[in-house]
Design a protein around this motif. Structure first.
Motif, PDB file in Angstrom:
ATOM      1  N   ALA A   1       5.935  -3.544   0.161  1.00  0.00           N
ATOM      2  CA  ALA A   1       6.558  -4.806   0.562  1.00  0.00           C
ATOM      3  C   ALA A   1       7.783  -4.520   1.421  1.00  0.00           C
ATOM      4  O   ALA A   1       8.561  -3.597   1.127  1.00  0.00           O
ATOM      5  CB  ALA A   1       6.970  -5.601  -0.675  1.00  0.00           C
ATOM      6  N   LEU A   2       7.972  -5.306   2.471  1.00  0.00           N
ATOM      7  CA  LEU A   2       9.192  -5.230   3.272  1.00  0.00           C
ATOM      8  C   LEU A   2      10.233  -6.134   2.636  1.00  0.00           C
ATOM      9  O   LEU A   2      10.014  -7.340   2.489  1.00  0.00           O
ATOM     10  CB  LEU A   2       8.909  -5.667   4.715  1.00  0.00           C
TER      11      LEU A   2
ATOM     12  N   LEU B   1       5.702  -3.481  10.167  1.00  0.00           N
ATOM     13  CA  LEU B   1       5.238  -4.278   9.026  1.00  0.00           C
ATOM     14  C   LEU B   1       3.754  -4.060   8.770  1.00  0.00           C
ATOM     15  O   LEU B   1       3.312  -4.003   7.611  1.00  0.00           O
ATOM     16  CB  LEU B   1       5.521  -5.756   9.278  1.00  0.00           C
ATOM     17  N   SER B   2       2.967  -3.911   9.835  1.00  0.00           N
ATOM     18  CA  SER B   2       1.529  -3.716   9.649  1.00  0.00           C
ATOM     19  C   SER B   2       1.237  -2.453   8.846  1.00  0.00           C
ATOM     20  O   SER B   2       0.319  -2.418   8.025  1.00  0.00           O
ATOM     21  CB  SER B   2       0.819  -3.665  11.007  1.00  0.00           C
TER      22      SER B   2
ATOM     23  N   ILE C   1       6.118   1.558  -2.429  1.00  0.00           N
ATOM     24  CA  ILE C   1       6.106   0.207  -3.001  1.00  0.00           C
ATOM     25  C   ILE C   1       6.999  -0.761  -2.226  1.00  0.00           C
ATOM     26  O   ILE C   1       6.746  -1.967  -2.233  1.00  0.00           O
ATOM     27  CB  ILE C   1       6.514   0.212  -4.494  1.00  0.00           C
ATOM     28  N   SER C   2       8.036  -0.264  -1.554  1.00  0.00           N
ATOM     29  CA  SER C   2       8.901  -1.169  -0.794  1.00  0.00           C
ATOM     30  C   SER C   2       9.575  -0.409   0.338  1.00  0.00           C
ATOM     31  O   SER C   2       9.660   0.819   0.326  1.00  0.00           O
ATOM     32  CB  SER C   2       9.960  -1.814  -1.699  1.00  0.00           C
TER      33      SER C   2
ATOM     34  N   VAL D   1      12.339   4.039   2.489  1.00  0.00           N
ATOM     35  CA  VAL D   1      11.143   3.746   1.694  1.00  0.00           C
ATOM     36  C   VAL D   1      11.369   4.126   0.242  1.00  0.00           C
ATOM     37  O   VAL D   1      11.910   5.199  -0.062  1.00  0.00           O
ATOM     38  CB  VAL D   1       9.914   4.512   2.236  1.00  0.00           C
ATOM     39  N   ASN D   2      10.945   3.244  -0.652  1.00  0.00           N
ATOM     40  CA  ASN D   2      10.912   3.542  -2.075  1.00  0.00           C
ATOM     41  C   ASN D   2       9.465   3.654  -2.531  1.00  0.00           C
ATOM     42  O   ASN D   2       8.597   2.890  -2.088  1.00  0.00           O
ATOM     43  CB  ASN D   2      11.595   2.439  -2.893  1.00  0.00           C
ATOM     44  N   GLY D   3       9.224   4.599  -3.423  1.00  0.00           N
ATOM     45  CA  GLY D   3       7.907   4.756  -4.005  1.00  0.00           C
ATOM     46  C   GLY D   3       8.023   5.018  -5.493  1.00  0.00           C
ATOM     47  O   GLY D   3       9.124   5.124  -6.041  1.00  0.00           O
TER      48      GLY D   3
END
Length: 328
Positions: free
Chosen positions: A112-113, A103-104, A77-78, A130-132
């Motif tokens: 989201a970055l 970013l791609s 998610i981010s 990374v968070n999920g």
């Protein structure tokens, strides 16, 4: 791998009922429960350049980082950029390309970055924190495969040898394009397809090599039979392995776990001469999915129908034997 286990074994976490997965195992990410329905999946990873093109390198590094979330069964998610910048040798426009490539893949993952952190370093590195999110009842662990399960691999191996050959300017452009496509491909599609089935365990194949990560999928009660002829392998890696163009990490992987392996290969097996391929340190490799043998063909066909063409059964979980990994 063994050094990390020894170091982490001396760490003591607080007693917190919301911690569902932490550093005590060899899992791909940590998981922290928010409530009965939602938990956070968190991981971080970064790599040195594996290709010359900065944009593609950024894509590969991001895909490699995000893969840890997918290996647990979660959704990214981010993300936060982690950039170690060799300012003396890497100009700003190349850094821009790396970050745009990353970013791609963050956006392709539906994440989201949110920002980043940069430090000066004499060796260029890039990756992500990374968070999920995940349902706490649907977590994939890496060591919960059951006797009678088989393990499906979704990407070919040989990437470590080929990226080493690339650094030595030995690869032709078509091979560079091939491995770049494999490494930059998210494991999102494989994860989404697999979630339609009852997956017993999962991990992704990265720096510890195929056998190193398969060893993590065993328990004190289980061993693996590994069908070497079924393992998807990038054909060009054989040529360079024969020439001795092999990353140091692959040799380290072999040294760390060779005593857990029993090789009983056919006379014509390529791995009789080149068993180092099975220890080869991968970047952004595929998922190893454990599933009941009766459901495996359905999952493989589903993966192939969606473009995961090399998906194949490479191993079976069996009762504990003298050797944890029995390579046939």
């Amino acid at each position: 791998m063994e050094d990390l286990r020894q170091i982490s074994s001396k760490l003591q976490n607080t007693n917190n009922k919301n911690i569902l997965v932490d550093f005590y195992g060899n899992e791909d990410a940590g998981i922290y429960a928010i409530n009965d329905e939602v938990a956070i999946v968190q991981s971080a990873d970064f790599i040195t350049p594996v290709v010359d093109d900065p944009y593609i390198y950024g894509q590969i590094a991001a895909a490699n980082s995000i893969s840890d979330i997918y290996a647990m069964g979660g959704d990214a998610i981010s993300a936060i950029n982690l950039l170690m910048w060799d300012k003396c040798n890497i100009p700003q426009e190349l850094i821009q390309g790396i970050l745009e490539g990353g970013l791609s893949k963050i956006q392709e993952a539906g994440a989201a970055l949110l920002g980043g952190h940069t430090i000066a370093d004499s060796e260029q590195k890039y990756g992500l924190s990374v968070n999920g999110i995940i349902n706490p009842k649907k977590i994939w662990r890496n060591n919960t495969a059951k006797i009678g399960d088989v393990i499906i691999l979704t990407k070919p191996i040989g990437l470590g040898i080929l990226t080493t050959a690339l650094k030595a300017n030995k690869l032709e452009s078509n091979t560079i394009e091939k491995i770049s496509k494999i490494m930059s491909e998210l494991n999102l599609k494989s994860k989404n397809i697999a979630q339609n089935y009852k997956i017993s365990a999962c991990t992704d194949i990265t720096g510890f090599g195929l056998l190193g990560h398969l060893l993590e999928m065993t328990t004190k009660n289980t061993s693996l039979e590994i069908y070497s002829n079924n393992i998807p392998l990038i054909e060009e890696s054989i040529i360079f392995a024969k020439k001795g163009i092999i990353p140091g990490g692959s040799y380290a992987n072999k040294e760390a776990i060779h005593n857990k392996c029993n090789f009983n290969l056919a006379q014509d097996s390529i791995f009789r001469e080149l068993d180092i391929l099975l220890f080869d340190a991968q970047t952004s490799g595929g998922l190893a999915l454990a599933i009941n043998e009766n459901e495996a063909n359905k999952l493989i066909q589903h993966l192939k129908d969606e473009g995961i063409e090399c998906a194949n059964v490479i191993s079976k979980v069996v009762e504990n034997k003298e050797s944890k990994l029995n390579i046939l």
